[in-house]
Design an enzyme around this catalytic site. Structure first.
Site, short mmCIF file in Angstrom:
data_model
loop_
_atom_site.label_atom_id
_atom_site.label_comp_id
_atom_site.label_asym_id
_atom_site.label_seq_id
_atom_site.Cartn_x
_atom_site.Cartn_y
_atom_site.Cartn_z
N TYR A 146 -24.28 55.86 -62.82
CA TYR A 146 -25.26 55.85 -61.72
C TYR A 146 -24.65 56.50 -60.47
O TYR A 146 -25.23 57.42 -59.89
CB TYR A 146 -25.63 54.39 -61.45
CG TYR A 146 -26.42 54.07 -60.20
CD1 TYR A 146 -27.77 54.38 -60.10
CD2 TYR A 146 -25.81 53.41 -59.13
CE1 TYR A 146 -28.50 54.03 -58.96
CE2 TYR A 146 -26.53 53.06 -57.99
CZ TYR A 146 -27.88 53.37 -57.91
OH TYR A 146 -28.60 53.02 -56.79
N LYS A 184 -25.82 59.99 -58.70
CA LYS A 184 -26.27 59.98 -57.30
C LYS A 184 -25.38 60.92 -56.47
O LYS A 184 -25.87 61.60 -55.57
CB LYS A 184 -26.19 58.57 -56.72
CG LYS A 184 -27.27 57.60 -57.20
CD LYS A 184 -28.60 57.81 -56.46
CE LYS A 184 -29.48 56.56 -56.54
NZ LYS A 184 -30.89 56.85 -56.23
N VAL A 186 -19.79 36.54 -62.03
CA VAL A 186 -19.16 37.53 -62.90
C VAL A 186 -17.70 37.73 -62.47
O VAL A 186 -17.42 38.00 -61.30
CB VAL A 186 -19.95 38.87 -62.82
CG1 VAL A 186 -19.22 39.98 -63.57
CG2 VAL A 186 -21.36 38.68 -63.37
N1 LIG Z 1 -32.29 48.04 -52.92
C1 LIG Z 1 -31.10 48.47 -52.53
O1 LIG Z 1 -30.36 47.77 -51.87
C2 LIG Z 1 -30.64 49.85 -52.88
C3 LIG Z 1 -29.30 50.10 -52.71
C4 LIG Z 1 -28.79 51.36 -52.96
C5 LIG Z 1 -29.63 52.36 -53.35
N2 LIG Z 1 -30.95 52.12 -53.50
C6 LIG Z 1 -31.79 53.25 -53.91
O2 LIG Z 1 -33.06 53.17 -53.27
C7 LIG Z 1 -34.09 53.58 -54.15
C8 LIG Z 1 -35.15 52.51 -54.28
O3 LIG Z 1 -34.56 51.29 -54.70
P1 LIG Z 1 -35.38 49.94 -54.92
O4 LIG Z 1 -34.43 48.84 -54.67
O5 LIG Z 1 -36.66 50.01 -54.20
O6 LIG Z 1 -35.63 50.03 -56.49
P2 LIG Z 1 -36.94 49.71 -57.34
O7 LIG Z 1 -36.54 49.77 -58.78
O8 LIG Z 1 -37.59 48.49 -56.85
O9 LIG Z 1 -37.88 50.95 -57.00
C9 LIG Z 1 -37.82 52.19 -57.66
C10 LIG Z 1 -39.24 52.61 -58.00
O10 LIG Z 1 -39.20 53.91 -58.57
C11 LIG Z 1 -40.14 53.95 -59.61
N3 LIG Z 1 -39.76 55.00 -60.56
C12 LIG Z 1 -38.61 55.07 -61.28
N4 LIG Z 1 -38.65 56.16 -62.08
C13 LIG Z 1 -39.84 56.77 -61.85
C14 LIG Z 1 -40.44 57.93 -62.40
N5 LIG Z 1 -39.86 58.65 -63.34
N6 LIG Z 1 -41.66 58.29 -61.93
C15 LIG Z 1 -42.28 57.54 -60.98
N7 LIG Z 1 -41.75 56.43 -60.44
C16 LIG Z 1 -40.54 56.05 -60.88
C17 LIG Z 1 -40.07 52.58 -60.26
O11 LIG Z 1 -41.25 52.28 -61.00
C18 LIG Z 1 -39.89 51.68 -59.04
O12 LIG Z 1 -41.13 51.19 -58.58
C19 LIG Z 1 -33.38 53.96 -55.46
O13 LIG Z 1 -33.16 55.34 -55.47
C20 LIG Z 1 -32.06 53.22 -55.40
O14 LIG Z 1 -31.06 53.90 -56.12
C21 LIG Z 1 -31.47 50.87 -53.30
O1 LIG Z 2 -27.70 47.41 -53.57
C1 LIG Z 2 -26.89 48.34 -53.43
O2 LIG Z 2 -26.42 48.70 -52.38
C2 LIG Z 2 -26.41 49.04 -54.66
O3 LIG Z 2 -25.68 48.12 -55.36
C3 LIG Z 2 -26.15 47.51 -56.52
O4 LIG Z 2 -24.95 47.22 -57.14
P1 LIG Z 2 -24.29 45.82 -57.00
O5 LIG Z 2 -24.14 45.36 -55.59
O6 LIG Z 2 -23.03 45.81 -57.80
O7 LIG Z 2 -25.37 45.00 -57.80
P2 LIG Z 2 -25.85 43.49 -57.81
O8 LIG Z 2 -26.57 43.28 -59.10
O9 LIG Z 2 -26.59 43.19 -56.60
O10 LIG Z 2 -24.48 42.68 -57.92
C4 LIG Z 2 -23.66 42.34 -56.85
C5 LIG Z 2 -22.44 41.60 -57.36
O11 LIG Z 2 -22.84 40.34 -57.92
C6 LIG Z 2 -22.31 40.17 -59.22
N1 LIG Z 2 -23.29 39.33 -59.98
C7 LIG Z 2 -24.53 39.79 -60.26
C8 LIG Z 2 -25.45 38.99 -60.90
C9 LIG Z 2 -25.09 37.69 -61.29
O12 LIG Z 2 -25.88 36.89 -61.87
N2 LIG Z 2 -23.83 37.25 -60.99
C10 LIG Z 2 -22.92 38.04 -60.35
O13 LIG Z 2 -21.78 37.59 -60.12
C11 LIG Z 2 -22.08 41.57 -59.74
O14 LIG Z 2 -21.11 41.59 -60.74
C12 LIG Z 2 -21.64 42.29 -58.47
O15 LIG Z 2 -20.28 42.05 -58.25
C13 LIG Z 2 -26.98 48.43 -57.39
O16 LIG Z 2 -26.18 49.35 -58.06
C14 LIG Z 2 -27.96 49.26 -56.67
O17 LIG Z 2 -29.18 48.62 -56.51
C15 LIG Z 2 -27.53 49.77 -55.36
O18 LIG Z 2 -27.19 51.12 -55.53
#
Ligand SMILES: NC(=O)c1ccc[n+]([C@@H]2O[C@H](COP(=O)([O-])OP(=O)(O)OC[C@H]3O[C@@H](n4cnc5c(N)ncnc54)[C@H](O)[C@@H]3O)[C@@H](O)[C@H]2O)c1
Ligand SMILES: O=C(O)[C@H]1O[C@H](OP(=O)(O)OP(=O)(O)OC[C@H]2O[C@@H](n3ccc(=O)[nH]c3=O)[C@H](O)[C@@H]2O)[C@H](O)[C@@H](O)[C@@H]1O
Length: 389
Positions: free
Chosen positions: A185, A189, A253
Protein backbone atom coordinates in the site's frame (compact mmCIF):
# COMPACT_ATOMS: atom_id res chain seq x y z
CA UNK A 1 -26.01 27.28 3.43
CA UNK A 2 -26.35 30.08 1.41
CA UNK A 3 -25.13 31.47 -1.86
CA UNK A 4 -21.70 31.97 -0.32
CA UNK A 5 -21.36 35.47 -1.76
CA UNK A 6 -19.71 36.75 1.41
CA UNK A 7 -17.15 33.98 1.75
CA UNK A 8 -13.52 35.03 1.43
CA UNK A 9 -10.31 33.06 0.99
CA UNK A 10 -7.28 33.44 3.26
CA UNK A 11 -6.09 36.41 1.19
CA UNK A 12 -9.40 38.25 1.44
CA UNK A 13 -10.65 37.43 -2.07
CA UNK A 14 -14.25 36.26 -2.67
CA UNK A 15 -14.46 32.48 -3.17
CA UNK A 16 -16.12 31.56 -6.48
CA UNK A 17 -18.53 28.61 -6.41
CA UNK A 18 -16.95 25.57 -8.08
CA UNK A 19 -17.83 22.07 -9.24
CA UNK A 20 -15.88 19.29 -7.59
CA UNK A 21 -15.54 15.76 -8.97
CA UNK A 22 -15.08 13.67 -5.81
CA UNK A 23 -13.98 10.09 -6.42
CA UNK A 24 -14.57 7.83 -3.40
CA UNK A 25 -17.18 10.28 -2.08
CA UNK A 26 -19.16 7.43 -0.49
CA UNK A 27 -16.40 6.49 1.95
CA UNK A 28 -15.52 7.70 5.44
CA UNK A 29 -13.60 10.88 4.50
CA UNK A 30 -15.76 11.53 1.43
CA UNK A 31 -18.98 11.46 3.44
CA UNK A 32 -17.68 14.08 5.89
CA UNK A 33 -16.28 16.23 3.09
CA UNK A 34 -19.60 16.12 1.17
CA UNK A 35 -21.46 17.10 4.35
CA UNK A 36 -19.13 20.04 4.96
CA UNK A 37 -19.39 21.24 1.36
CA UNK A 38 -23.19 21.04 1.40
CA UNK A 39 -23.59 22.68 4.82
CA UNK A 40 -21.06 25.47 4.58
CA UNK A 41 -20.26 26.28 0.95
CA UNK A 42 -22.04 26.93 -2.34
CA UNK A 43 -19.94 24.38 -4.27
CA UNK A 44 -21.39 21.55 -6.36
CA UNK A 45 -20.27 17.95 -5.94
CA UNK A 46 -20.23 15.18 -8.53
CA UNK A 47 -19.98 12.29 -6.07
CA UNK A 48 -18.46 9.12 -7.60
CA UNK A 49 -18.33 5.79 -5.81
CA UNK A 50 -19.50 2.20 -6.02
CA UNK A 51 -21.45 2.69 -2.75
CA UNK A 52 -23.49 5.57 -1.37
CA UNK A 53 -24.81 4.33 2.00
CA UNK A 54 -22.71 6.87 3.96
CA UNK A 55 -24.01 9.84 1.94
CA UNK A 56 -27.63 8.68 1.52
CA UNK A 57 -28.80 11.41 3.89
CA UNK A 58 -27.40 14.00 1.47
CA UNK A 59 -29.01 12.45 -1.59
CA UNK A 60 -32.70 12.19 -0.58
CA UNK A 61 -34.38 14.54 -3.09
CA UNK A 62 -37.35 15.45 -0.87
CA UNK A 63 -35.56 16.20 2.34
CA UNK A 64 -32.34 17.86 1.32
CA UNK A 65 -31.93 21.54 0.69
CA UNK A 66 -28.93 20.84 -1.50
CA UNK A 67 -30.40 18.28 -3.93
CA UNK A 68 -29.37 20.60 -6.76
CA UNK A 69 -25.75 20.68 -5.60
CA UNK A 70 -24.87 17.01 -5.13
CA UNK A 71 -25.18 14.36 -7.80
CA UNK A 72 -24.27 10.71 -7.21
CA UNK A 73 -22.69 8.65 -10.01
CA UNK A 74 -22.33 4.92 -9.29
CA UNK A 75 -19.02 4.34 -11.01
CA UNK A 76 -16.17 1.90 -10.58
CA UNK A 77 -13.17 3.88 -11.83
CA UNK A 78 -11.43 0.65 -12.86
CA UNK A 79 -13.60 0.44 -15.93
CA UNK A 80 -15.97 3.25 -16.71
CA UNK A 81 -15.70 5.48 -19.71
CA UNK A 82 -17.75 8.21 -18.01
CA UNK A 83 -14.82 9.13 -15.75
CA UNK A 84 -13.05 11.49 -18.15
CA UNK A 85 -16.27 13.38 -18.93
CA UNK A 86 -16.93 13.95 -15.22
CA UNK A 87 -13.37 15.18 -14.61
CA UNK A 88 -13.84 17.59 -17.55
CA UNK A 89 -17.14 18.89 -16.13
CA UNK A 90 -15.48 19.83 -12.83
CA UNK A 91 -13.06 22.61 -11.82
CA UNK A 92 -11.34 20.37 -9.30
CA UNK A 93 -11.00 16.59 -8.86
CA UNK A 94 -10.45 15.04 -5.43
CA UNK A 95 -9.38 11.39 -5.51
CA UNK A 96 -10.13 9.43 -2.34
CA UNK A 97 -10.77 6.01 -3.92
CA UNK A 98 -8.52 3.29 -2.57
CA UNK A 99 -8.23 0.02 -0.73
CA UNK A 100 -6.92 1.37 2.59
CA UNK A 101 -7.38 -1.23 5.35
CA UNK A 102 -4.12 -2.84 6.57
CA UNK A 103 -5.73 -6.33 6.72
CA UNK A 104 -5.87 -6.18 2.90
CA UNK A 105 -2.29 -5.06 2.23
CA UNK A 106 -0.65 -8.42 2.97
CA UNK A 107 -3.59 -10.68 2.03
CA UNK A 108 -4.68 -8.91 -1.20
CA UNK A 109 -1.46 -7.20 -2.30
CA UNK A 110 -2.37 -7.22 -6.01
CA UNK A 111 -5.76 -5.56 -5.43
CA UNK A 112 -4.04 -3.10 -3.10
CA UNK A 113 -1.39 -2.12 -5.66
CA UNK A 114 -3.91 -1.92 -8.51
CA UNK A 115 -6.31 0.17 -6.46
CA UNK A 116 -3.74 2.62 -5.11
CA UNK A 117 -1.57 2.98 -8.21
CA UNK A 118 -2.98 1.60 -11.48
CA UNK A 119 -6.58 2.77 -10.91
CA UNK A 120 -5.42 6.25 -9.92
CA UNK A 121 -3.34 6.68 -13.11
CA UNK A 122 -6.20 7.68 -15.47
CA UNK A 123 -7.42 10.23 -12.91
CA UNK A 124 -4.02 11.94 -12.90
CA UNK A 125 -3.80 11.72 -16.70
CA UNK A 126 -7.29 13.21 -17.27
CA UNK A 127 -6.54 16.09 -14.89
CA UNK A 128 -3.19 16.80 -16.52
CA UNK A 129 -4.48 16.58 -20.12
CA UNK A 130 -7.51 18.76 -19.41
CA UNK A 131 -5.71 21.33 -17.20
CA UNK A 132 -7.83 20.46 -14.17
CA UNK A 133 -6.68 20.84 -10.61
CA UNK A 134 -6.19 17.62 -8.58
CA UNK A 135 -6.21 16.98 -4.82
CA UNK A 136 -4.88 13.46 -4.39
CA UNK A 137 -5.22 11.52 -1.13
CA UNK A 138 -2.03 9.71 -0.20
CA UNK A 139 -1.15 8.55 3.33
CA UNK A 140 1.24 9.05 6.24
CA UNK A 141 2.23 5.42 5.58
CA UNK A 142 4.51 6.67 2.79
CA UNK A 143 6.99 7.53 5.57
CA UNK A 144 7.00 3.88 6.68
CA UNK A 145 9.19 3.38 9.75
CA UNK A 146 11.06 6.11 11.63
CA UNK A 147 14.85 6.42 11.39
CA UNK A 148 14.96 6.08 15.19
CA UNK A 149 13.35 2.62 15.04
CA UNK A 150 16.63 1.23 13.67
CA UNK A 151 18.60 2.37 16.73
CA UNK A 152 18.99 0.17 19.82
CA UNK A 153 15.95 0.43 22.15
CA UNK A 154 17.77 2.48 24.81
CA UNK A 155 19.71 4.76 22.41
CA UNK A 156 19.39 8.44 23.47
CA UNK A 157 18.86 9.61 19.86
CA UNK A 158 15.51 7.80 19.87
CA UNK A 159 14.30 10.74 21.98
CA UNK A 160 15.55 13.30 19.43
CA UNK A 161 12.70 14.63 17.23
CA UNK A 162 15.06 14.58 14.22
CA UNK A 163 14.89 10.79 14.48
CA UNK A 164 11.10 10.44 14.49
CA UNK A 165 9.14 13.57 13.43
CA UNK A 166 7.89 13.10 9.86
CA UNK A 167 8.51 16.04 7.49
CA UNK A 168 7.08 16.25 4.00
CA UNK A 169 10.20 17.68 2.34
CA UNK A 170 13.03 15.92 4.18
CA UNK A 171 11.99 12.61 5.78
CA UNK A 172 12.90 9.47 3.84
CA UNK A 173 10.36 6.72 3.05
CA UNK A 174 11.50 3.57 4.86
CA UNK A 175 9.69 0.31 4.07
CA UNK A 176 10.35 -3.33 4.95
CA UNK A 177 11.53 -6.06 2.59
CA UNK A 178 9.35 -7.21 -0.34
CA UNK A 179 8.03 -10.30 1.47
CA UNK A 180 6.62 -7.93 4.10
CA UNK A 181 3.62 -7.29 1.85
CA UNK A 182 2.18 -4.79 4.31
CA UNK A 183 4.22 -2.21 2.40
CA UNK A 184 2.40 -2.84 -0.91
CA UNK A 185 0.00 0.00 0.00
CA UNK A 186 2.64 2.52 1.09
CA UNK A 187 4.79 1.75 -1.94
CA UNK A 188 1.87 2.15 -4.40
CA UNK A 189 0.89 5.42 -2.72
CA UNK A 190 4.49 6.64 -2.90
CA UNK A 191 4.71 5.89 -6.62
CA UNK A 192 1.43 7.69 -7.39
CA UNK A 193 2.69 10.68 -5.36
CA UNK A 194 5.85 10.70 -7.47
CA UNK A 195 3.77 10.52 -10.65
CA UNK A 196 1.51 13.40 -9.57
CA UNK A 197 4.57 15.43 -8.61
CA UNK A 198 6.25 14.68 -11.95
CA UNK A 199 3.08 15.71 -13.86
CA UNK A 200 3.31 18.99 -11.97
CA UNK A 201 6.99 19.44 -12.76
CA UNK A 202 6.92 18.39 -16.44
CA UNK A 203 3.39 19.22 -17.59
CA UNK A 204 2.23 21.93 -15.20
CA UNK A 205 -0.47 19.87 -13.40
CA UNK A 206 -1.90 21.90 -10.51
CA UNK A 207 -1.92 19.45 -7.64
CA UNK A 208 -2.08 19.07 -3.87
CA UNK A 209 -1.16 15.82 -2.11
CA UNK A 210 -2.73 15.06 1.29
CA UNK A 211 -1.04 12.71 3.77
CA UNK A 212 -3.65 11.89 6.44
CA UNK A 213 -2.39 10.71 9.84
CA UNK A 214 -5.05 8.38 11.33
CA UNK A 215 -8.22 10.43 10.84
CA UNK A 216 -10.99 8.89 12.92
CA UNK A 217 -14.64 9.54 13.74
CA UNK A 218 -18.21 8.44 13.00
CA UNK A 219 -18.84 6.34 9.85
CA UNK A 220 -15.29 4.98 9.76
CA UNK A 221 -15.25 1.53 8.13
CA UNK A 222 -17.83 -0.98 9.40
CA UNK A 223 -18.83 -3.18 12.31
CA UNK A 224 -18.18 -6.81 11.28
CA UNK A 225 -21.40 -8.83 10.99
CA UNK A 226 -23.59 -5.70 11.22
CA UNK A 227 -22.83 -3.46 8.25
CA UNK A 228 -19.82 -5.34 6.90
CA UNK A 229 -18.60 -8.94 6.49
CA UNK A 230 -18.42 -11.01 9.72
CA UNK A 231 -14.84 -12.04 8.95
CA UNK A 232 -13.76 -8.55 7.81
CA UNK A 233 -11.00 -6.70 9.70
CA UNK A 234 -11.50 -2.92 9.62
CA UNK A 235 -9.09 -0.26 10.97
CA UNK A 236 -8.37 -0.05 14.68
CA UNK A 237 -11.20 2.34 15.66
CA UNK A 238 -13.83 -0.02 14.22
CA UNK A 239 -12.06 -3.18 15.52
CA UNK A 240 -12.02 -1.81 19.07
CA UNK A 241 -15.59 -0.42 18.76
CA UNK A 242 -16.76 -3.86 17.65
CA UNK A 243 -15.05 -5.51 20.65
CA UNK A 244 -16.60 -2.98 23.05
CA UNK A 245 -20.08 -3.38 21.56
CA UNK A 246 -19.83 -7.18 21.86
CA UNK A 247 -18.26 -7.06 25.33
CA UNK A 248 -15.16 -8.89 24.09
CA UNK A 249 -11.53 -8.09 25.00
CA UNK A 250 -9.81 -5.62 22.65
CA UNK A 251 -7.05 -7.39 20.71
CA UNK A 252 -3.59 -5.82 21.02
CA UNK A 253 -1.44 -6.77 18.06
CA UNK A 254 2.14 -7.60 19.10
CA UNK A 255 1.60 -6.05 22.52
CA UNK A 256 0.00 -2.79 21.28
CA UNK A 257 3.34 -0.98 21.45
CA UNK A 258 3.05 0.91 18.14
CA UNK A 259 2.36 4.59 18.49
CA UNK A 260 -0.13 6.66 16.51
CA UNK A 261 -1.44 10.23 16.55
CA UNK A 262 -5.22 10.33 16.04
CA UNK A 263 -7.08 13.33 14.67
CA UNK A 264 -10.80 14.03 14.70
CA UNK A 265 -12.28 13.80 11.21
CA UNK A 266 -14.02 17.16 11.61
CA UNK A 267 -10.71 18.95 12.34
CA UNK A 268 -9.07 17.27 9.35
CA UNK A 269 -11.94 18.21 7.01
CA UNK A 270 -11.38 21.89 7.92
CA UNK A 271 -7.85 21.52 6.52
CA UNK A 272 -9.16 19.97 3.28
CA UNK A 273 -11.68 22.79 2.84
CA UNK A 274 -8.84 25.32 3.18
CA UNK A 275 -6.93 23.48 0.44
CA UNK A 276 -10.01 23.45 -1.81
CA UNK A 277 -10.66 27.16 -1.40
CA UNK A 278 -7.07 28.45 -1.42
CA UNK A 279 -5.53 26.95 -4.56
CA UNK A 280 -2.69 29.46 -4.76
CA UNK A 281 -1.56 28.47 -1.28
CA UNK A 282 -2.17 24.74 -1.70
CA UNK A 283 -1.02 23.98 -5.25
CA UNK A 284 2.32 22.23 -5.59
CA UNK A 285 2.35 21.18 -1.93
CA UNK A 286 2.30 17.93 -0.01
CA UNK A 287 0.55 18.36 3.35
CA UNK A 288 0.72 16.26 6.51
CA UNK A 289 -2.72 16.45 8.15
CA UNK A 290 -2.65 15.11 11.69
CA UNK A 291 -2.69 16.03 15.37
CA UNK A 292 0.79 15.73 16.94
CA UNK A 293 -0.70 16.36 20.39
CA UNK A 294 -2.83 13.20 20.35
CA UNK A 295 -0.11 10.55 20.51
CA UNK A 296 -0.77 7.23 22.25
CA UNK A 297 0.39 3.63 22.03
CA UNK A 298 -2.28 1.27 20.72
CA UNK A 299 -2.48 -0.16 24.26
CA UNK A 300 -3.22 3.32 25.66
CA UNK A 301 -5.83 3.82 22.93
CA UNK A 302 -7.51 0.55 23.99
CA UNK A 303 -7.53 1.64 27.63
CA UNK A 304 -8.94 5.07 26.83
CA UNK A 305 -11.63 3.66 24.52
CA UNK A 306 -12.66 1.20 27.23
CA UNK A 307 -13.01 4.02 29.75
CA UNK A 308 -14.87 6.35 27.37
CA UNK A 309 -17.19 3.56 26.20
CA UNK A 310 -18.16 2.76 29.81
CA UNK A 311 -19.00 6.42 30.30
CA UNK A 312 -21.14 6.82 27.17
CA UNK A 313 -22.89 3.42 27.32
CA UNK A 314 -23.36 3.23 31.10
CA UNK A 315 -21.97 -0.35 31.02
CA UNK A 316 -19.09 -1.37 33.28
CA UNK A 317 -16.03 -2.72 31.49
CA UNK A 318 -15.44 -6.49 31.33
CA UNK A 319 -12.95 -8.00 33.76
CA UNK A 320 -10.05 -8.42 31.29
CA UNK A 321 -10.55 -5.60 28.77
CA UNK A 322 -7.56 -6.44 26.50
CA UNK A 323 -5.86 -9.53 25.15
CA UNK A 324 -2.52 -9.88 23.30
CA UNK A 325 -2.42 -11.46 19.84
CA UNK A 326 0.47 -11.91 17.44
CA UNK A 327 0.37 -10.01 14.15
CA UNK A 328 0.67 -13.33 12.30
CA UNK A 329 -2.46 -14.60 14.03
CA UNK A 330 -4.37 -11.34 13.52
CA UNK A 331 -3.28 -10.22 10.03
CA UNK A 332 -1.50 -13.30 8.62
CA UNK A 333 1.88 -13.66 6.91
CA UNK A 334 3.65 -10.53 5.61
CA UNK A 335 2.33 -7.99 8.13
CA UNK A 336 4.69 -5.33 9.43
CA UNK A 337 4.04 -2.03 11.22
CA UNK A 338 4.91 1.65 11.40
CA UNK A 339 6.43 2.22 14.84
CA UNK A 340 5.55 5.87 15.42
CA UNK A 341 3.85 8.67 13.45
CA UNK A 342 4.24 12.29 14.50
CA UNK A 343 3.42 14.78 11.74
CA UNK A 344 5.52 17.89 11.34
CA UNK A 345 3.06 20.77 10.94
CA UNK A 346 5.35 23.51 9.62
CA UNK A 347 4.18 23.48 5.99
CA UNK A 348 0.42 23.32 6.59
CA UNK A 349 0.74 25.98 9.27
CA UNK A 350 2.69 28.30 7.01
CA UNK A 351 0.53 27.81 3.90
CA UNK A 352 -2.96 27.51 5.40
CA UNK A 353 -2.65 28.65 9.03
CA UNK A 354 -4.43 25.45 10.07
CA UNK A 355 -4.21 23.68 13.44
CA UNK A 356 -6.13 20.71 14.85
CA UNK A 357 -8.31 21.40 17.90
CA UNK A 358 -9.91 18.29 19.38
CA UNK A 359 -8.27 16.23 22.13
CA UNK A 360 -8.22 12.44 21.90
CA UNK A 361 -10.59 12.09 24.86
CA UNK A 362 -13.14 14.47 23.32
CA UNK A 363 -13.02 12.91 19.87
CA UNK A 364 -13.42 9.43 21.35
CA UNK A 365 -16.34 10.61 23.43
CA UNK A 366 -18.28 11.92 20.43
CA UNK A 367 -17.28 9.00 18.21
CA UNK A 368 -18.13 6.27 20.72
CA UNK A 369 -21.43 7.99 21.52
CA UNK A 370 -22.19 7.67 17.79
CA UNK A 371 -21.04 4.02 17.69
CA UNK A 372 -23.18 3.12 20.70
CA UNK A 373 -26.26 4.92 19.35
CA UNK A 374 -25.85 3.45 15.86
CA UNK A 375 -24.89 -0.15 16.61
CA UNK A 376 -25.66 -1.25 20.19
CA UNK A 377 -29.20 -2.49 19.42
CA UNK A 378 -28.17 -4.28 16.22
CA UNK A 379 -25.28 -6.01 17.99
CA UNK A 380 -27.55 -7.05 20.86
CA UNK A 381 -30.03 -8.56 18.38
CA UNK A 382 -27.30 -10.32 16.39
CA UNK A 383 -25.70 -11.84 19.50
CA UNK A 384 -28.99 -12.98 21.03
CA UNK A 385 -30.10 -14.92 17.92
CA UNK A 386 -30.39 -18.66 18.67
CA UNK A 387 -27.68 -20.66 16.87
CA UNK A 388 -29.21 -23.02 14.26
CA UNK A 389 -28.62 -26.66 15.18
N1 LIG B 1 -8.98 7.55 7.08
C1 LIG B 1 -7.69 7.84 7.23
O1 LIG B 1 -7.24 8.17 8.31
C2 LIG B 1 -6.76 7.78 6.07
C3 LIG B 1 -5.42 7.79 6.37
C4 LIG B 1 -4.48 7.78 5.35
C5 LIG B 1 -4.90 7.80 4.05
N2 LIG B 1 -6.22 7.82 3.75
C6 LIG B 1 -6.58 7.85 2.33
O2 LIG B 1 -7.74 8.65 2.16
C7 LIG B 1 -8.59 8.08 1.16
C8 LIG B 1 -9.98 7.86 1.70
O3 LIG B 1 -9.93 7.05 2.87
P1 LIG B 1 -11.21 6.64 3.73
O4 LIG B 1 -10.74 6.44 5.10
O5 LIG B 1 -12.32 7.54 3.43
O6 LIG B 1 -11.50 5.20 3.09
P2 LIG B 1 -12.88 4.52 2.67
O7 LIG B 1 -12.57 3.10 2.33
O8 LIG B 1 -13.92 4.79 3.67
O9 LIG B 1 -13.25 5.31 1.33
C9 LIG B 1 -12.76 4.99 0.06
C10 LIG B 1 -13.92 5.00 -0.91
O10 LIG B 1 -13.43 4.78 -2.23
C11 LIG B 1 -14.34 3.95 -2.89
N3 LIG B 1 -13.64 3.25 -3.98
C12 LIG B 1 -12.59 2.39 -3.85
N4 LIG B 1 -12.26 1.91 -5.07
C13 LIG B 1 -13.11 2.48 -5.96
C14 LIG B 1 -13.26 2.36 -7.37
N5 LIG B 1 -12.49 1.55 -8.08
N6 LIG B 1 -14.21 3.09 -7.97
C15 LIG B 1 -15.02 3.91 -7.24
N7 LIG B 1 -14.93 4.06 -5.91
C16 LIG B 1 -13.98 3.35 -5.28
C17 LIG B 1 -14.83 2.98 -1.84
O11 LIG B 1 -16.08 2.38 -2.22
C18 LIG B 1 -14.94 3.88 -0.62
O12 LIG B 1 -16.25 4.40 -0.49
C19 LIG B 1 -7.86 6.81 0.69
O13 LIG B 1 -7.13 7.11 -0.46
C20 LIG B 1 -6.92 6.47 1.82
O14 LIG B 1 -5.78 5.79 1.36
C21 LIG B 1 -7.16 7.78 4.74
O1 LIG C 1 -5.02 6.03 9.06
C1 LIG C 1 -3.91 6.26 8.56
O2 LIG C 1 -3.28 7.28 8.71
C2 LIG C 1 -3.26 5.19 7.73
O3 LIG C 1 -2.98 4.16 8.60
C3 LIG C 1 -3.71 2.99 8.63
O4 LIG C 1 -2.75 2.12 9.13
P1 LIG C 1 -2.67 1.79 10.65
O5 LIG C 1 -2.63 2.99 11.52
O6 LIG C 1 -1.56 0.82 10.85
O7 LIG C 1 -4.03 1.00 10.76
P2 LIG C 1 -5.04 0.69 11.93
O8 LIG C 1 -5.87 -0.47 11.48
O9 LIG C 1 -5.78 1.89 12.30
O10 LIG C 1 -4.10 0.16 13.10
C4 LIG C 1 -3.41 0.95 14.01
C5 LIG C 1 -2.59 0.08 14.94
O11 LIG C 1 -3.48 -0.70 15.75
C6 LIG C 1 -3.13 -2.08 15.70
N1 LIG C 1 -4.39 -2.86 15.88
C7 LIG C 1 -5.38 -2.80 14.95
C8 LIG C 1 -6.57 -3.47 15.16
C9 LIG C 1 -6.75 -4.22 16.32
O12 LIG C 1 -7.82 -4.85 16.58
N2 LIG C 1 -5.75 -4.26 17.24
C10 LIG C 1 -4.57 -3.60 17.05
O13 LIG C 1 -3.68 -3.68 17.91
C11 LIG C 1 -2.41 -2.25 14.38
O14 LIG C 1 -1.56 -3.37 14.40
C12 LIG C 1 -1.66 -0.94 14.27
O15 LIG C 1 -0.48 -1.01 15.03
C13 LIG C 1 -4.18 2.52 7.27
O16 LIG C 1 -3.13 1.98 6.54
C14 LIG C 1 -4.73 3.58 6.41
O17 LIG C 1 -6.09 3.77 6.59
C15 LIG C 1 -4.06 4.89 6.49
O18 LIG C 1 -3.25 5.01 5.36
Amino acid sequence: MANGADRLDLDGRPIKPMTICMIGAGGFIGSHLCEKLMNETPHKVLALDVYNDKIKHLLEPDTSRWAERIQFHRINIKHDSRLEGLVKMADLTINLAAICTPADYNTRPLDTIYSNFIDALPVVKYCSENNKRLIHFSTCEVYGKTIGSFLPKDHPLRQDPDFYVLKEDTSPCIFGSIEKQRWSYACAKQLIERLVYAEGAENGLEFTIVRPFNWIGPRMDFIPGIDGPSEGVPRVLACFSNNLLRREPLKLVDGGESQRTFIYIKDAIEAVLLMIENPERANGHIFNVGNPNNEVTVRQLAEMMTEVYSKVSGETAIESPTIDVSSKEFYGEGYDDSDKRIPDMTIINRQLGWNPKTSLWDLLESTLTYQHRTYAEAVKKATSKPVAS
